[in-house]
Design a protein around this motif. Structure first.
Motif, PDB file in Angstrom:
ATOM      1  N   ASP A   1       9.159  -2.720 -11.204  1.00  0.00           N
ATOM      2  CA  ASP A   1       9.034  -2.992  -9.944  1.00  0.00           C
ATOM      3  C   ASP A   1       7.301  -3.455 -10.089  1.00  0.00           C
ATOM      4  OD1 ASP A   1      11.618  -2.381  -9.335  1.00  0.00           O
ATOM      5  OD2 ASP A   1      11.771  -0.548  -9.762  1.00  0.00           O
TER       6      ASP A   1
ATOM      7  N   ASP B   1       3.139  -7.028  -9.591  1.00  0.00           N
ATOM      8  CA  ASP B   1       2.760  -6.819  -7.743  1.00  0.00           C
ATOM      9  C   ASP B   1       2.430  -6.016  -7.312  1.00  0.00           C
ATOM     10  OD1 ASP B   1       4.135  -7.332  -5.166  1.00  0.00           O
ATOM     11  OD2 ASP B   1       5.920  -6.065  -5.700  1.00  0.00           O
TER      12      ASP B   1
ATOM     13  N   ALA C   1       2.628  -3.698  -4.817  1.00  0.00           N
ATOM     14  CA  ALA C   1       4.346  -2.352  -5.320  1.00  0.00           C
ATOM     15  C   ALA C   1       3.489  -0.788  -5.012  1.00  0.00           C
ATOM     16  CB  ALA C   1       4.607  -2.511  -6.356  1.00  0.00           C
TER      17      ALA C   1
ATOM     18  N   THR D   1      15.603  -6.482  -8.248  1.00  0.00           N
ATOM     19  CA  THR D   1      14.203  -6.722  -7.971  1.00  0.00           C
ATOM     20  C   THR D   1      13.954  -7.062  -6.156  1.00  0.00           C
ATOM     21  OG1 THR D   1      12.857  -7.684  -9.574  1.00  0.00           O
ATOM     22  CG2 THR D   1      12.878  -5.237 -10.093  1.00  0.00           C
TER      23      THR D   1
ATOM     24  N   HIS E   1       9.743  -8.319  -5.321  1.00  0.00           N
ATOM     25  CA  HIS E   1       8.541  -8.841  -6.871  1.00  0.00           C
ATOM     26  C   HIS E   1       8.598 -10.412  -6.694  1.00  0.00           C
ATOM     27  CE1 HIS E   1       6.451  -9.517 -10.781  1.00  0.00           C
ATOM     28  NE2 HIS E   1       6.867  -7.815 -10.866  1.00  0.00           N
TER      29      HIS E   1
END
Length: 387
Positions: free
Chosen positions: A11, A15, A18, A43, A46
């Motif tokens: 996750d 990214d 995030a 996800t 993403h």
């Protein structure tokens, strides 16, 4: 009220947005998967992927030399979590101001059961449960204890949550699962969870039971359920189907094996961890329950670990037996679903957390920041702000 969100490394890694997005929810902590079972996950935000398929149970970091030459050892992840995926994500999350705790899944491993079928739970019909390692077997116990210590205490990690540290049974969210056609109830699920591997057969003998006779009794007790007769609920249903003394003898063996495994694993984690490292178990207060939140004796487990994470999807009442132990220093975390597409209720987070606090919760866990939609996350931010 401290809140932690469950997160997978995939996750977060690759990214850059995030960690900040998770911190902006209002949580102080993340519970980050370090050892996890096979899964297929979304996800939603993403930049590089939408679906991650973890093909088998794996550790999400490089293992050390403790596994050299051992028959039972953890499997490395494939391209869904390469290298030190846990460490990379943990660093990014910590840099965003979040306290990182590890999330370690233990006695739930279908690949282990497929490659080493002798390690699996065997039911009274001779069917193996490859997803469910038998926690009574000495080699399996040694594997689980070492995995707990290694996966829990990763660099930069402040605590751990140990999932599936106990008996696993028939219930399993398996691929294309078709096992719910006959409602077994609590009693039937317990009987279907009884293990008849060689180690457990010897264990029943220590409780005065003949394993072959016990297996025949279990099959006979289950027959009305296969025909559609509902069993009495709770432990009384098990006693009615199997007989009070026989049922108690099975519990004596299984409870001791689970209890001592939990004690040993927590000690191993503490030996490997720095001072102040927090150890929690995912748990159910009904001692004969099986699964990801295995049944425990509330008083005993709170004397072993720093606290518990309790599933509260059906309401906060399972927290009460732990709160009644009167251990003010214990962490009692209510696990609340916040993914509406998976049955969670992010819109009622504030009221659900308040109800959980009324049943003794000191913290909450949010399942699952990586799986939730943007709308769900907006509701989580609003709910946490209201607490």
């Amino acid at each position: 009220m401290k809140a932690s969100a469950f997160v997978y490394p995939w996750d977060v890694n690759a990214d850059p947005a995030a960690p900040g997005r998770i911190a902006a929810l209002g949580v102080r902590q993340v519970t980050l998967a370090a050892a996890y079972h096979s899964t297929r996950t979304l996800t939603p935000r993403h930049p590089r992927h939408r679906i991650v398929t973890a093909e088998h149970a794996a550790v999400l970091y490089p293992t050390d030399d403790r596994w050299r030459g051992r028959r039972l050892r953890p499997y490395p992840a494939g391209d869904w979590a390469p290298g030190d995926a846990y460490g990379e994500a943990a660093t990014a999350l910590a840099d965003a101001g979040l306290e990182v705790h590890s999330w370690v899944v233990l006695a739930h491993n279908s690949r282990l059961g497929a490659e080493h079928p002798d390690t699996s739970v065997v039911n009274a019909y001779g069917d193996r449960y490859p997803w469910a390692p038998c926690i009574a077997q000495p080699a399996t116990r040694a594997y689980l204890v070492d995995l707990a210590a290694e996966a829990a205490v990763r660099p930069g990690t402040r605590g751990t949550e140990l999932e599936s540290l106990g008996w696993y049974g028939l219930q399993h969210l398996h691929a294309h699962d078709k096992t719910a056609s006959v409602p077994l109830g609590d009693a039937g699920q317990y009987l279907m969870a009884l293990c008849f591997c060689p180690t457990c057969q010897e264990g029943y003998a220590t409780q005065g039971l003949d394993a072959a006779e016990l297996a025949a009794a279990v099959r006979a007790a289950l027959e009305p359920l296969w025909q559609g007769t509902a069993a009495d609920e709770g432990w009384a249903g098990v006693e009615k189907l199997l007989g009070e003394s026989t049922a108690a003898a099975t519990r004596a063996w299984r409870d001791e094996r689970a209890r001592t495994l939990q004690e040993t694993a927590v000690r191993a984690v503490r030996r490997a961890a720095p001072d102040g490292f927090q150890v929690l178990l995912h748990a159910d207060p009904v001692t004969y329950h099986t699964g990801a939140n295995p049944g425990v004796d509330p008083g005993h487990i709170l004397s072993v670990a720093d606290g518990v994470v309790v599933p509260c999807a059906g309401g906060p009442e399972p927290l009460t037996p732990f709160a009644e132990q009167g251990r003010e220093e214990a962490v009692l975390a209510a696990n609340l679903g916040v993914v509406s597409g998976m049955g969670g209720s992010p819109g009622t987070l504030a009221s659900d957390a308040a109800r959980a606090r009324g049943c003794g919760a000191t913290e909450i866990r949010l399942y699952h920041a990586g799986l939730a939609s943007d709308g769900d996350l907006a509701a989580v931010r609003e709910g946490l702000a209201a607490l």
